[in-house]
Write an enzyme that holds these catalytic residues in place. Structure first.
Site, PDB file in Angstrom:
ATOM      1  N   GLU A 201      -7.411   8.449  10.239  1.00 17.39           N
ATOM      2  CA  GLU A 201      -8.526   7.572  10.638  1.00 17.39           C
ATOM      3  C   GLU A 201      -9.616   7.624   9.570  1.00 17.39           C
ATOM      4  O   GLU A 201     -10.049   8.702   9.150  1.00 17.39           O
ATOM      5  CB  GLU A 201      -9.090   8.002  11.989  1.00 17.39           C
ATOM      6  CG  GLU A 201     -10.177   7.072  12.512  1.00 17.39           C
ATOM      7  CD  GLU A 201     -10.672   7.434  13.898  1.00 17.39           C
ATOM      8  OE1 GLU A 201     -10.099   8.374  14.499  1.00 17.39           O
ATOM      9  OE2 GLU A 201     -11.633   6.783  14.365  1.00 17.39           O
ATOM     10  N   LEU A 202     -10.064   6.495   9.133  1.00 24.63           N
ATOM     11  CA  LEU A 202     -10.990   6.379   8.011  1.00 24.63           C
ATOM     12  C   LEU A 202     -12.315   7.101   8.265  1.00 24.63           C
ATOM     13  O   LEU A 202     -12.949   6.927   9.305  1.00 24.63           O
ATOM     14  CB  LEU A 202     -11.274   4.894   7.747  1.00 24.63           C
ATOM     15  CG  LEU A 202     -12.082   4.556   6.504  1.00 24.63           C
ATOM     16  CD1 LEU A 202     -11.342   4.963   5.243  1.00 24.63           C
ATOM     17  CD2 LEU A 202     -12.422   3.070   6.488  1.00 24.63           C
ATOM     18  N   ASP A 203     -12.716   7.930   7.301  1.00 30.40           N
ATOM     19  CA  ASP A 203     -14.036   8.579   7.309  1.00 30.40           C
ATOM     20  C   ASP A 203     -14.303   9.291   8.631  1.00 30.40           C
ATOM     21  O   ASP A 203     -15.413   9.242   9.167  1.00 30.40           O
ATOM     22  CB  ASP A 203     -15.123   7.526   7.048  1.00 30.40           C
ATOM     23  CG  ASP A 203     -14.929   6.845   5.710  1.00 30.40           C
ATOM     24  OD1 ASP A 203     -15.347   5.684   5.570  1.00 30.40           O
ATOM     25  OD2 ASP A 203     -14.326   7.464   4.813  1.00 30.40           O
TER      26      ASP A 203
ATOM     27  N   ARG B 285       0.846  -1.201   0.000  1.00 27.72           N
ATOM     28  CA  ARG B 285       0.000   0.000   0.000  1.00 27.72           C
ATOM     29  C   ARG B 285       0.877   1.245   0.000  1.00 27.72           C
ATOM     30  O   ARG B 285       0.582   2.226  -0.670  1.00 27.72           O
ATOM     31  CB  ARG B 285      -0.924  -0.051   1.230  1.00 27.72           C
ATOM     32  CG  ARG B 285      -2.174   0.779   1.118  1.00 27.72           C
ATOM     33  CD  ARG B 285      -3.045   0.577   2.341  1.00 27.72           C
ATOM     34  NE  ARG B 285      -3.757  -0.690   2.320  1.00 27.72           N
ATOM     35  CZ  ARG B 285      -4.971  -0.843   1.790  1.00 27.72           C
ATOM     36  NH1 ARG B 285      -5.580   0.179   1.223  1.00 27.72           N
ATOM     37  NH2 ARG B 285      -5.555  -2.017   1.811  1.00 27.72           N
TER      38      ARG B 285
ATOM     39  N   ARG C 189      -9.691   3.421  -2.245  1.00 29.73           N
ATOM     40  CA  ARG C 189      -8.543   2.881  -1.539  1.00 29.73           C
ATOM     41  C   ARG C 189      -8.308   3.631  -0.234  1.00 29.73           C
ATOM     42  O   ARG C 189      -8.348   4.872  -0.209  1.00 29.73           O
ATOM     43  CB  ARG C 189      -7.269   2.971  -2.397  1.00 29.73           C
ATOM     44  CG  ARG C 189      -7.343   2.212  -3.697  1.00 29.73           C
ATOM     45  CD  ARG C 189      -7.515   0.736  -3.497  1.00 29.73           C
ATOM     46  NE  ARG C 189      -6.387   0.091  -2.825  1.00 29.73           N
ATOM     47  CZ  ARG C 189      -6.343  -1.207  -2.506  1.00 29.73           C
ATOM     48  NH1 ARG C 189      -7.387  -1.972  -2.736  1.00 29.73           N
ATOM     49  NH2 ARG C 189      -5.297  -1.723  -1.927  1.00 29.73           N
ATOM     50  N   ILE C 190      -8.036   2.879   0.819  1.00 31.51           N
ATOM     51  CA  ILE C 190      -7.655   3.506   2.084  1.00 31.51           C
ATOM     52  C   ILE C 190      -6.224   4.017   1.927  1.00 31.51           C
ATOM     53  O   ILE C 190      -5.334   3.271   1.497  1.00 31.51           O
ATOM     54  CB  ILE C 190      -7.758   2.497   3.236  1.00 31.51           C
ATOM     55  CG1 ILE C 190      -9.223   2.056   3.413  1.00 31.51           C
ATOM     56  CG2 ILE C 190      -7.226   3.117   4.530  1.00 31.51           C
ATOM     57  CD1 ILE C 190      -9.418   0.926   4.402  1.00 31.51           C
TER      58      ILE C 190
ATOM     59  N   HIS D 189     -18.383  10.976   1.322  1.00 34.27           N
ATOM     60  CA  HIS D 189     -18.735   9.659   1.839  1.00 34.27           C
ATOM     61  C   HIS D 189     -20.249   9.499   1.791  1.00 34.27           C
ATOM     62  O   HIS D 189     -20.970  10.419   2.208  1.00 34.27           O
ATOM     63  CB  HIS D 189     -18.228   9.513   3.283  1.00 34.27           C
ATOM     64  CG  HIS D 189     -18.569   8.211   3.902  1.00 34.27           C
ATOM     65  ND1 HIS D 189     -17.897   7.044   3.592  1.00 34.27           N
ATOM     66  CD2 HIS D 189     -19.517   7.877   4.805  1.00 34.27           C
ATOM     67  CE1 HIS D 189     -18.426   6.044   4.294  1.00 34.27           C
ATOM     68  NE2 HIS D 189     -19.398   6.523   5.019  1.00 34.27           N
TER      69      HIS D 189
ATOM     70  N   ASN E 186     -12.902  14.333   0.842  1.00 34.63           N
ATOM     71  CA  ASN E 186     -13.582  13.118   0.409  1.00 34.63           C
ATOM     72  C   ASN E 186     -15.087  13.320   0.520  1.00 34.63           C
ATOM     73  O   ASN E 186     -15.559  14.113   1.356  1.00 34.63           O
ATOM     74  CB  ASN E 186     -13.161  11.926   1.283  1.00 34.63           C
ATOM     75  CG  ASN E 186     -13.869  10.644   0.874  1.00 34.63           C
ATOM     76  OD1 ASN E 186     -13.838  10.248  -0.265  1.00 34.63           O
ATOM     77  ND2 ASN E 186     -14.540  10.032   1.825  1.00 34.63           N
TER      78      ASN E 186
HETATM   79  N1  LIG Z   1      -6.773   7.310   5.330  1.00 35.95           N
HETATM   80  C1  LIG Z   1      -7.954   7.508   4.702  1.00 35.95           C
HETATM   81  N2  LIG Z   1      -8.133   6.991   3.461  1.00 35.95           N
HETATM   82  C2  LIG Z   1      -9.321   7.178   2.834  1.00 35.95           C
HETATM   83  C3  LIG Z   1     -10.379   7.870   3.464  1.00 35.95           C
HETATM   84  C4  LIG Z   1     -10.154   8.410   4.776  1.00 35.95           C
HETATM   85  O1  LIG Z   1     -11.046   9.064   5.376  1.00 35.95           O
HETATM   86  N3  LIG Z   1      -8.937   8.205   5.351  1.00 35.95           N
HETATM   87  N4  LIG Z   1     -11.638   7.961   2.824  1.00 35.95           N
HETATM   88  C5  LIG Z   1     -11.839   6.908   1.818  1.00 35.95           C
HETATM   89  C6  LIG Z   1     -13.124   6.893   1.055  1.00 35.95           C
HETATM   90  N5  LIG Z   1     -13.964   5.797   1.570  1.00 35.95           N
HETATM   91  C7  LIG Z   1     -15.208   6.144   2.035  1.00 35.95           C
HETATM   92  O2  LIG Z   1     -15.665   7.298   1.864  1.00 35.95           O
HETATM   93  C8  LIG Z   1     -13.513   4.447   1.601  1.00 35.95           C
HETATM   94  C9  LIG Z   1     -12.865   3.926   0.484  1.00 35.95           C
HETATM   95  C10 LIG Z   1     -12.399   2.605   0.517  1.00 35.95           C
HETATM   96  C11 LIG Z   1     -12.582   1.809   1.630  1.00 35.95           C
HETATM   97  C12 LIG Z   1     -12.038   0.402   1.625  1.00 35.95           C
HETATM   98  O3  LIG Z   1     -12.335  -0.382   2.521  1.00 35.95           O
HETATM   99  N6  LIG Z   1     -11.224   0.099   0.595  1.00 35.95           N
HETATM  100  C13 LIG Z   1     -10.571  -1.209   0.460  1.00 35.95           C
HETATM  101  C14 LIG Z   1     -10.722  -1.709  -0.956  1.00 35.95           C
HETATM  102  C15 LIG Z   1     -12.192  -1.690  -1.370  1.00 35.95           C
HETATM  103  C16 LIG Z   1     -12.313  -1.875  -2.891  1.00 35.95           C
HETATM  104  O4  LIG Z   1     -11.285  -1.866  -3.599  1.00 35.95           O
HETATM  105  O5  LIG Z   1     -13.489  -1.979  -3.340  1.00 35.95           O
HETATM  106  C17 LIG Z   1      -9.071  -1.076   0.736  1.00 35.95           C
HETATM  107  O6  LIG Z   1      -8.508   0.034   0.548  1.00 35.95           O
HETATM  108  O7  LIG Z   1      -8.471  -2.114   1.084  1.00 35.95           O
HETATM  109  C18 LIG Z   1     -13.235   2.317   2.749  1.00 35.95           C
HETATM  110  C19 LIG Z   1     -13.716   3.635   2.730  1.00 35.95           C
HETATM  111  C20 LIG Z   1     -10.691   6.914   0.829  1.00 35.95           C
HETATM  112  N7  LIG Z   1      -9.477   6.671   1.563  1.00 35.95           N
HETATM  113  N1  LIG Z   2     -16.175   5.286   0.481  1.00 32.86           N
HETATM  114  C1  LIG Z   2     -16.114   5.951  -0.785  1.00 32.86           C
HETATM  115  C2  LIG Z   2     -17.430   5.746  -1.500  1.00 32.86           C
HETATM  116  O1  LIG Z   2     -18.168   4.797  -1.248  1.00 32.86           O
HETATM  117  N2  LIG Z   2     -17.718   6.670  -2.437  1.00 32.86           N
HETATM  118  C3  LIG Z   2     -18.952   6.577  -3.179  1.00 32.86           C
HETATM  119  O2  LIG Z   2     -18.757   5.945  -4.452  1.00 32.86           O
HETATM  120  C4  LIG Z   2     -19.922   6.286  -5.241  1.00 32.86           C
HETATM  121  C5  LIG Z   2     -19.567   6.357  -6.706  1.00 32.86           C
HETATM  122  O3  LIG Z   2     -18.957   7.566  -6.924  1.00 32.86           O
HETATM  123  P1  LIG Z   2     -18.638   8.092  -8.435  1.00 32.86           P
HETATM  124  O4  LIG Z   2     -19.894   7.901  -9.277  1.00 32.86           O
HETATM  125  O5  LIG Z   2     -18.277   9.537  -8.239  1.00 32.86           O
HETATM  126  O6  LIG Z   2     -17.496   7.245  -8.953  1.00 32.86           O
HETATM  127  C6  LIG Z   2     -20.476   7.586  -4.610  1.00 32.86           C
HETATM  128  O7  LIG Z   2     -21.728   7.313  -4.002  1.00 32.86           O
HETATM  129  C7  LIG Z   2     -19.475   7.931  -3.539  1.00 32.86           C
HETATM  130  O8  LIG Z   2     -20.068   8.559  -2.405  1.00 32.86           O
END
Ligand SMILES: Nc1nc2c(c(=O)[nH]1)N[C@@H](CN(C=O)c1ccc(C(=O)N[C@@H](CCC(=O)O)C(=O)O)cc1)CN2
Ligand SMILES: NCC(=O)N[C@@H]1O[C@H](COP(=O)([O-])[O-])[C@@H](O)[C@H]1O
Length: 200
Positions: free
Chosen positions: A147-149, A69, A95-96, A113, A111
């Protein structure tokens, strides 16, 4: 010019709404800001074609091409920095991000959410809200933190949960509001001068 770099993973409908808002609301004239690049972690992301068709730099940095990562995030940051961003916008970016990446853009990393944070961080938010019996759902624009979200909230949009709602139906209704919410939040961020670090 203040450069906005948008990160996506898929169709990029939020990215497209931001690009249209930047044009229609004259962000270049009003705030000296423009969308400089769209970067996806998936080469197949449909939003890349939208950006290219509008003459916006568009490229993929595939997370699958990196063993860790941290290595992916370093390559992503290099691609982002090539456009000297005043603001980095996550728009459906799935991606986180590692602490090193988040701290590099602290205060200029946003971001959207698909829930009313702090409720339902993470994934699958609409199904969870329906299963919890929520009467309202929505979306949140927030600053990205390690910290996520969890980061400071800039704005939110509330959407009713209707009887018999499916996750897909609720998601579509929320997405419509996301498109308005994100552009409004970015415009306010630019207006309040948080984007004053000139990146020209
Ligand atoms: N450090 C942070 N990274 C990210 C944040 C944040 O607040 N802090 N916001 C996210 C956006 N998000 C929700 O809004 C979100 C995106 C992705 C995931 C997740 O679990 N991703 C997995 C892969 C999932 C996939 O590929 O479908 C992963 O990264 O392993 C949770 C929440 C963006 N990053
Ligand atoms: N955690 C991140 C997440 O879930 N994001 C969500 O992905 C969808 C597709 O967005 P897009 O049409 O702009 O690609 C949107 O609903 C956005 O909020």
């Amino acid at each position: 010019m203040k450069h906005i770099v948008i990160l996506i993973s898929g169709e990029g409908s939020n990215m497209a709404a931001i690009v249209r808002a930047a044009e229609q609301q004259r962000w270049a004239e009003r705030f000296g800001a423009s969308v400089a690049a769209v970067i996806a972690n998936k080469p197949e992301a449909g939003g890349l074609r939208f950006a290219r068709d509008r003459g916006i730099a568009a490229e993929a940095v595939s997370h699958k091409a990196f063993a860790t990562r941290e290595a992916f995030d370093a390559a992503l940051a290099a691609a982002v920095d090539a456009h000297s961003p005043a603001l980095v916008v996550l728009a459906g970016f799935m991606r986180i991000l590692t602490p090193v990446f988040v701290r590099r853009y602290a205060g200029r990393l946003l971001n959207i959410h698909p829930s009313l944070l702090p409720a339902f961080p993470g994934l699958d938010t609409h199904r969870r809200a329906i299963e919890a019996g929520c009467r309202v759902a929505g979306a949140t624009v927030h600053q990205v933190t390690v910290e996520l979200d969890h980061g400071p909230i800039l704005d939110q949009a509330i959407v009713p949960v209707l009887p018999g709602d499916t996750a897909e139906g609720l998601a579509a209704r929320v997405l419509t509001q996301e498109h308005l919410l994100y552009s409004r939040a970015i415009e306010r961020w630019l207006h309040e001068g948080a984007g004053d670090t000139d990146s020209s």
